[in-house]
Each structure stands twice: as C-alpha cells, then as structure tokens.
Design an enzyme around this catalytic site. Structure first.
Site, PDB file in Angstrom:
ATOM      1  N   HIS A  85      10.164  -7.974 -17.629  1.00  0.00           N
ATOM      2  CA  HIS A  85       9.835  -7.036 -18.704  1.00  0.00           C
ATOM      3  C   HIS A  85      11.031  -6.183 -19.147  1.00  0.00           C
ATOM      4  CE1 HIS A  85       5.643  -7.971 -17.751  1.00  0.00           C
ATOM      5  NE2 HIS A  85       5.297  -7.351 -18.860  1.00  0.00           N
ATOM      6  N   GLY A  86      12.157  -6.314 -18.470  1.00  0.00           N
ATOM      7  CA  GLY A  86      13.323  -5.508 -18.833  1.00  0.00           C
ATOM      8  C   GLY A  86      12.973  -4.023 -18.797  1.00  0.00           C
ATOM      9  N   GLY A  87      13.528  -3.258 -19.734  1.00  0.00           N
ATOM     10  CA  GLY A  87      13.303  -1.801 -19.753  1.00  0.00           C
ATOM     11  C   GLY A  87      11.852  -1.434 -19.967  1.00  0.00           C
ATOM     12  N   THR A 131      -0.193  -2.955   8.960  1.00  0.00           N
ATOM     13  CA  THR A 131       1.084  -3.243   8.303  1.00  0.00           C
ATOM     14  C   THR A 131       1.518  -4.695   8.589  1.00  0.00           C
ATOM     15  OG1 THR A 131       2.361  -2.579  10.238  1.00  0.00           O
ATOM     16  CG2 THR A 131       1.828  -0.838   8.653  1.00  0.00           C
ATOM     17  N   THR A 154     -10.337   6.147   2.533  1.00  0.00           N
ATOM     18  CA  THR A 154     -10.575   5.684   1.160  1.00  0.00           C
ATOM     19  C   THR A 154     -12.057   5.893   0.875  1.00  0.00           C
ATOM     20  OG1 THR A 154      -8.796   4.093   1.371  1.00  0.00           O
ATOM     21  CG2 THR A 154     -10.383   3.702  -0.398  1.00  0.00           C
ATOM     22  N   PRO A 194      -4.069  11.864  11.637  1.00  0.00           N
ATOM     23  CA  PRO A 194      -2.730  12.282  11.211  1.00  0.00           C
ATOM     24  C   PRO A 194      -1.640  11.719  12.119  1.00  0.00           C
ATOM     25  CG  PRO A 194      -4.235  14.141  11.136  1.00  0.00           C
ATOM     26  CD  PRO A 194      -4.992  13.010  11.762  1.00  0.00           C
ATOM     27  N   GLU A 214       4.057  -5.630  10.172  1.00  0.00           N
ATOM     28  CA  GLU A 214       4.492  -5.746  11.574  1.00  0.00           C
ATOM     29  C   GLU A 214       3.269  -5.962  12.481  1.00  0.00           C
ATOM     30  OE1 GLU A 214       5.651  -3.319   9.471  1.00  0.00           O
ATOM     31  OE2 GLU A 214       7.568  -4.334   9.209  1.00  0.00           O
ATOM     32  N   GLU A 227      -5.021  -1.937   6.133  1.00  0.00           N
ATOM     33  CA  GLU A 227      -5.644  -2.893   7.076  1.00  0.00           C
ATOM     34  C   GLU A 227      -4.605  -3.472   8.035  1.00  0.00           C
ATOM     35  OE1 GLU A 227      -8.792  -2.933   6.904  1.00  0.00           O
ATOM     36  OE2 GLU A 227      -9.372  -2.664   4.820  1.00  0.00           O
ATOM     37  N   TRP A 264      -6.706   9.640   5.835  1.00  0.00           N
ATOM     38  CA  TRP A 264      -6.647   8.447   4.987  1.00  0.00           C
ATOM     39  C   TRP A 264      -7.993   7.751   4.823  1.00  0.00           C
ATOM     40  CZ3 TRP A 264      -2.459   8.425   2.295  1.00  0.00           C
ATOM     41  CH2 TRP A 264      -1.204   8.700   2.851  1.00  0.00           C
TER      42      TRP A 264
HETATM   43  C1  LIG Z   1      -3.798   4.731   0.368  1.00  0.00           C
HETATM   44  C2  LIG Z   1      -4.211   4.529   1.787  1.00  0.00           C
HETATM   45  C3  LIG Z   1      -5.548   4.311   2.079  1.00  0.00           C
HETATM   46  C4  LIG Z   1      -5.947   4.154   3.415  1.00  0.00           C
HETATM   47  N1  LIG Z   1      -7.287   4.000   3.703  1.00  0.00           N
HETATM   48  C5  LIG Z   1      -7.689   4.009   4.988  1.00  0.00           C
HETATM   49  C6  LIG Z   1      -9.101   3.984   5.328  1.00  0.00           C
HETATM   50  O1  LIG Z   1      -9.956   3.893   4.458  1.00  0.00           O
HETATM   51  N2  LIG Z   1      -9.447   4.096   6.640  1.00  0.00           N
HETATM   52  C7  LIG Z   1      -8.522   4.185   7.641  1.00  0.00           C
HETATM   53  O2  LIG Z   1      -8.900   4.279   8.803  1.00  0.00           O
HETATM   54  N3  LIG Z   1      -7.181   4.174   7.351  1.00  0.00           N
HETATM   55  C8  LIG Z   1      -6.760   4.088   6.063  1.00  0.00           C
HETATM   56  N4  LIG Z   1      -5.405   4.099   5.769  1.00  0.00           N
HETATM   57  C9  LIG Z   1      -4.448   4.209   6.861  1.00  0.00           C
HETATM   58  C10 LIG Z   1      -3.710   2.906   7.122  1.00  0.00           C
HETATM   59  O3  LIG Z   1      -4.567   2.000   7.751  1.00  0.00           O
HETATM   60  C11 LIG Z   1      -2.482   3.254   7.981  1.00  0.00           C
HETATM   61  O4  LIG Z   1      -1.580   3.983   7.171  1.00  0.00           O
HETATM   62  C12 LIG Z   1      -1.824   2.013   8.537  1.00  0.00           C
HETATM   63  O5  LIG Z   1      -2.621   1.406   9.505  1.00  0.00           O
HETATM   64  C13 LIG Z   1      -0.441   2.349   9.171  1.00  0.00           C
HETATM   65  O6  LIG Z   1      -0.558   3.398  10.052  1.00  0.00           O
HETATM   66  P1  LIG Z   1       0.456   4.649   9.968  1.00  0.00           P
HETATM   67  O7  LIG Z   1       0.495   5.089   8.548  1.00  0.00           O
HETATM   68  O8  LIG Z   1       0.016   5.648  10.971  1.00  0.00           O
HETATM   69  O9  LIG Z   1       1.843   4.060  10.353  1.00  0.00           O
HETATM   70  P2  LIG Z   1       2.410   3.904  11.845  1.00  0.00           P
HETATM   71  O10 LIG Z   1       1.407   3.252  12.705  1.00  0.00           O
HETATM   72  O11 LIG Z   1       2.939   5.221  12.264  1.00  0.00           O
HETATM   73  O12 LIG Z   1       3.619   2.912  11.591  1.00  0.00           O
HETATM   74  C14 LIG Z   1       4.872   3.337  11.023  1.00  0.00           C
HETATM   75  C15 LIG Z   1       5.792   2.128  10.963  1.00  0.00           C
HETATM   76  O13 LIG Z   1       6.038   1.624  12.272  1.00  0.00           O
HETATM   77  C16 LIG Z   1       5.666   0.261  12.352  1.00  0.00           C
HETATM   78  N5  LIG Z   1       5.083  -0.004  13.676  1.00  0.00           N
HETATM   79  C17 LIG Z   1       4.094   0.681  14.301  1.00  0.00           C
HETATM   80  N6  LIG Z   1       3.824   0.149  15.484  1.00  0.00           N
HETATM   81  C18 LIG Z   1       4.654  -0.913  15.639  1.00  0.00           C
HETATM   82  C19 LIG Z   1       4.847  -1.895  16.659  1.00  0.00           C
HETATM   83  N7  LIG Z   1       4.112  -1.923  17.775  1.00  0.00           N
HETATM   84  N8  LIG Z   1       5.815  -2.837  16.475  1.00  0.00           N
HETATM   85  C20 LIG Z   1       6.550  -2.851  15.325  1.00  0.00           C
HETATM   86  N9  LIG Z   1       6.404  -1.958  14.328  1.00  0.00           N
HETATM   87  C21 LIG Z   1       5.466  -1.009  14.477  1.00  0.00           C
HETATM   88  C22 LIG Z   1       4.651   0.049  11.240  1.00  0.00           C
HETATM   89  O14 LIG Z   1       4.566  -1.301  10.848  1.00  0.00           O
HETATM   90  C23 LIG Z   1       5.217   0.959  10.166  1.00  0.00           C
HETATM   91  O15 LIG Z   1       6.260   0.271   9.503  1.00  0.00           O
HETATM   92  C24 LIG Z   1      -4.989   4.208   4.439  1.00  0.00           C
HETATM   93  C25 LIG Z   1      -3.628   4.376   4.126  1.00  0.00           C
HETATM   94  C26 LIG Z   1      -3.239   4.548   2.816  1.00  0.00           C
HETATM   95  C27 LIG Z   1      -1.787   4.761   2.513  1.00  0.00           C
END
Ligand SMILES: Cc1cc2nc3c(=O)[nH]c(=O)nc-3n(C[C@H](O)[C@H](O)[C@H](O)COP(=O)(O)OP(=O)(O)OC[C@H]3O[C@@H](n4cnc5c(N)ncnc54)[C@H](O)[C@@H]3O)c2cc1C
Length: 398
Positions: free
Chosen positions: A351-353, A378, A162, A132, A380, A376, A160
């Site tokens: 696709h418009g509306g 973000t 999957t 979390p 960033e 996998e 999270w």
């Molecule tokens: C539908 C879904 C399925 C998922 N499935 C899995 C799974 O199977 N197993 C698993 O382990 N995880 C899973 N995840 C988790 C996913 O890997 C994380 O959500 C992702 O790694 C981003 O972590 P966070 O959500 O804690 O965002 P944060 O790490 O809190 O980041 C928040 C924002 O800050 C930016 N940020 C953070 N650190 C930096 C930095 N050093 N420099 C610049 N920007 C930064 C990020 O790019 C982002 O924009 C899943 C997520 C979703 C939504």
C-alpha cells in the site's frame, strides 16, 4: 474468496451457515469496522445481529437450545468474522470457551442453569486466568479462594479479561489450597455471575475500567478485583475443587484453534486488500502487480494463507473426531499467527504511504495482528507445547 482458503467436504448445513455469515460480514461488519474501531465503540448492533443468527449458541448442544455445530464450523465462522473485524470475533471467543468448558466439565445443574441462556446470548462469557504478575505461568496464580461453610471467599486481582465489562459470567481460575504437591492441582475454576458494567458490580467484585489497547478496540479488556467476594461452592465448575487447571487448558486448546482461525481471517483480508490495490496503483507506467517484486509478494502471501487455513482446519477436525490435538492446535496457532504478522506487513508495504493512513483498512489489520502472537499463549509457549508433545511421541526407547 474465489480460490484461497477453501475447505473440502463441508456439509450443506456448514456451507449455508458460512455463506450467511459471510454476507453478514460483508454487509454489516466491514462497512462499519473502521469507524467503530477508531472510536473504540462497542459494536452493539453487530452483536445483536450475531445473536439473531444464533452464533452465540453455535457449539452449544441442541438440547440446550444451541445449534450443536462442530469446532470446525465454529472456526470457519470465526475466520469469516475476523476477515471483517477481529474485535467482533473477540466478543464471541471468550463466550465460546466458557460455554465449551461448561459443556465438557459442568455439573448437570450448571449446564441447565447456564447453557440455554448462553445459547441465546442473554448470558455472555469471559474467562480469566491471567493476573498482573503472570500470563504464561498459569500455575503461579495468586488469587485465592478460602472455603467458609457452603461458600468460598475470594481475594486477589485478575488481569486482561476480554469482555470483562460486557460479560455476565466469568470463568475465573483461582488458587484453593488443597495441599496437593503440584501447584496446578490446587487451582479451581469458579463460575462468577455478575451484572455487565464497570465499577463495583457486586459486593467484593470490581471491574475497574477498560484497558486502553494498541488495537483490538471496541471489545472491552479489563482487570477484575476480588475483595472478600463470596461465592457459593455450587459455582465450582464440575463441583469439585482442584480440577481448574485441566479444565482451563481444555478450553484454551479449542481457543487456540480459534486464534488460528482469526489469524487466517485477517490474513485473507490483508491479501484481498493487497491484490486489489496492486492492480489499481500504477508506477513506472504499469500496475504495481506487474512488477515481479510485488507479484511475488502476492504469491507468498497467498501461500501463507493456504498453509495457515489447512493447518487450522486439520486441528479443528482432529478435535471433532475426538482425538488429541494439543500439538496440532499449537502448530496451527503458531504458524497462522506468525504468518498473519508477515502477511499484514507485506500488504501494508504494498500500500506504500497509504497503508500508513487511518483511511485504509490495512492500518487497522497491522495493529490487530500482533495480539495473535500473544493471546491464548505466546509463540514461545506454543513451541514449548509442540516440542513437549513431540518428545513424548518420539522419545527414545531405552
Ligand atoms: C488484548 C489482550 C486480551 C487478553 N485476554 C485475555 C483473557 O480474556 N483472559 C486471560 O486470562 N488472559 C488474557 N490475556 C492475557 C494473555 O493470555 C497473556 O498476555 C499471555 O498469556 C502472555 O502472558 P504475559 O503477558 O504475562 O507474558 P509473560 O508470560 O510475562 O511472557 C513475557 C515474554 O516471555 C516469554 N516467556 C515466558 N515464559 C517463557 C518460557 N518458559 N520460555 C520462553 N519464553 C517465555 C513470552 O513468550 C513472552 O515473550 C489477554 C492479553 C491481551 C494483550
């Protein structure tokens, strides 16, 4: 697709696998995807079909009952499946990462115990790093395992996952305080066997329920709570604690190629829908494809599809050749996911509306694409990996 996203030099076996998967996608996935996704229904029949095709064992070595195929074959299969419905590629992706990690890092006993049943899809994998309070900052994991005789006792909350509910094996990264200076050296991967389902599925192990998501429906994404959960020391991946971070990063690296492949599949579908619609819809006396503004959108979309596909294939081929691909996989994931968000938006606008109506497939693709910017790692985080790799490579010699 006649022209876009072609891959040079595929073997006959690869071509046969891809053509079988493509026809499965056209017949068994695309016609049902909308209804299942809107109802958030798990695609049981589609998953059974994939089991029959051997997709769950695609990259598992033949000695363990798999097809022993390459990362490239796997990525191209994922591209085809995501073209049909991204959630189905989500069902196989965590399974594939866990099987890959066991293949690369497992003890001989762990390989023997899990891989043959993973190849048939009897055992299905999920992987769990996120919590979390953290996703990108993996080294900050708080869930903790404490050694007690021949086993460990685990406490903490993961987030999270999957396939958290539908899987029967979770590769979970947790803290085992070993006294190493660097936090990531204190992390260990445990292979947690459990029954599929929700609620308290084993003593000390709870899967609370499905997280309600914006898209990527059908496949379950869950939390996981350890509360005094006891697990044997023989379930430490590779047998030795403290190696979990490196093992997970290896898994995530191939996972990134897979996310790039998904992005390619969704972009291809978004293009297909747009190019068809643009030739049917007429405004001001001619099909909208004959307005240059729309034709140019199609040209841009197709160019993005091509660039994404080529980078994804390059990253997969490097890994298959035994070379490092951290920078290339990061680039492929970054480019393909960002382009996918753009291409789906362009198709939506064409696709418009109607693009805003749930009757049209593009509405679903619009909700799928944003996940690829996050999963996998973000964008960033990809830029961090790419720039770190480049600075090492191009560092000034002093
Ligand atoms: C539908 C879904 C399925 C998922 N499935 C899995 C799974 O199977 N197993 C698993 O382990 N995880 C899973 N995840 C988790 C996913 O890997 C994380 O959500 C992702 O790694 C981003 O972590 P966070 O959500 O804690 O965002 P944060 O790490 O809190 O980041 C928040 C924002 O800050 C930016 N940020 C953070 N650190 C930096 C930095 N050093 N420099 C610049 N920007 C930064 C990020 O790019 C982002 O924009 C899943 C997520 C979703 C939504």
């Amino acid at each position: 697709m006649a022209r876009l996203a072609q891959t040079a030099d595929l073997t006959d076996v690869q071509q046969e696998i891809l053509s079988t998967v493509r026809s499965f996608v056209d017949k068994e996935i695309i016609p049902h995807a909308q209804e299942l996704e809107h109802g958030d229904v798990y695609p049981t029949e589609i998953v059974d079909g994939l089991k029959e095709l051997g997709i769950f064992g695609l990259m598992i070595p033949e000695e363990y009952g798999g097809l022993g195929e390459s990362l490239l074959t796997y990525a191209l299969v994922v591209e085809e499946i995501a073209r049909g419905w991204m959630s189905v590629s989500g069902v196989i992706n965590t399974h594939f990462i866990v099987a890959y990690m066991i293949r690369q890092h497992g003890t001989p006993e762990q390989k023997e115990h899990f891989l043959p049943r993973m190849a048939t899809g009897e055992v299905r994998g999920a992987f769990s790093m996120s919590e979390p309070g953290l996703g990108s900052d993996v080294a900050g994991i708080r869930t903790k395992a404490v050694r007690d005789g021949d086993s460990y006792v685990v406490d903490g909350q993961k987030m999270w996952l999957t396939n958290g509910g539908s899987s029967t094996l979770v590769a979970a990264l947790v803290r085992t305080d070993l006294g190493a200076d660097k936090p990531h050296q204190n992390l260990t991967t445990f292979l947690v066997e459990k029954p599929a389902g929700f609620g308290t599925v084993a003593p000390g192990l709870t899967i609370p329920g499905k997280i309600d998501k914006m898209g990527y429906k059908g496949v379950d994404t869950t939390e996981l709570v350890f509360d005094g959960y006891r697990i044997g020391a023989d379930m430490v991946l590779g047998g030795e604690p403290g190696r979990g971070f490196a093992q997970m990063m290896d898994g995530v690296e191939v996972g990134r190629v897979n996310v790039a492949a998904r992005a390619c599949g969704i972009s291809i579908r978004a293009f297909e829908l747009a190019v068809e619609y643009a030739q049917q819809r007429e405004t001001f006396g001619k099909p909208i494809a004959q307005h240059q503004a729309i034709a140019f959108q199609l040209a841009e979309m197709a160019t993005k599809v091509e660039a994404s596909h080529l980078m994804m294939v390059n990253a997969a081929r490097l890994k298959d050749a035994g070379q490092r691909n951290d920078v290339e996989a990061g680039m492929a994931k970054l480019l393909a996911s960002e382009y996918c968000a753009e291409v789906t938006t362009q198709s939506f606008r064409i696709h418009g509306g109607y693009g805003y109506s749930k009757e049209y497939e593009i509405e679903r693709l619009m909700r799928e694409a944003p996940f690829l910017l996050i999963g996998e790692g973000t964008s960033e985080i990809q830029k961090t990996i790419i720039s770190r790799g480049l600075l090492k490579e191009y560092g000034l010699r002093r």
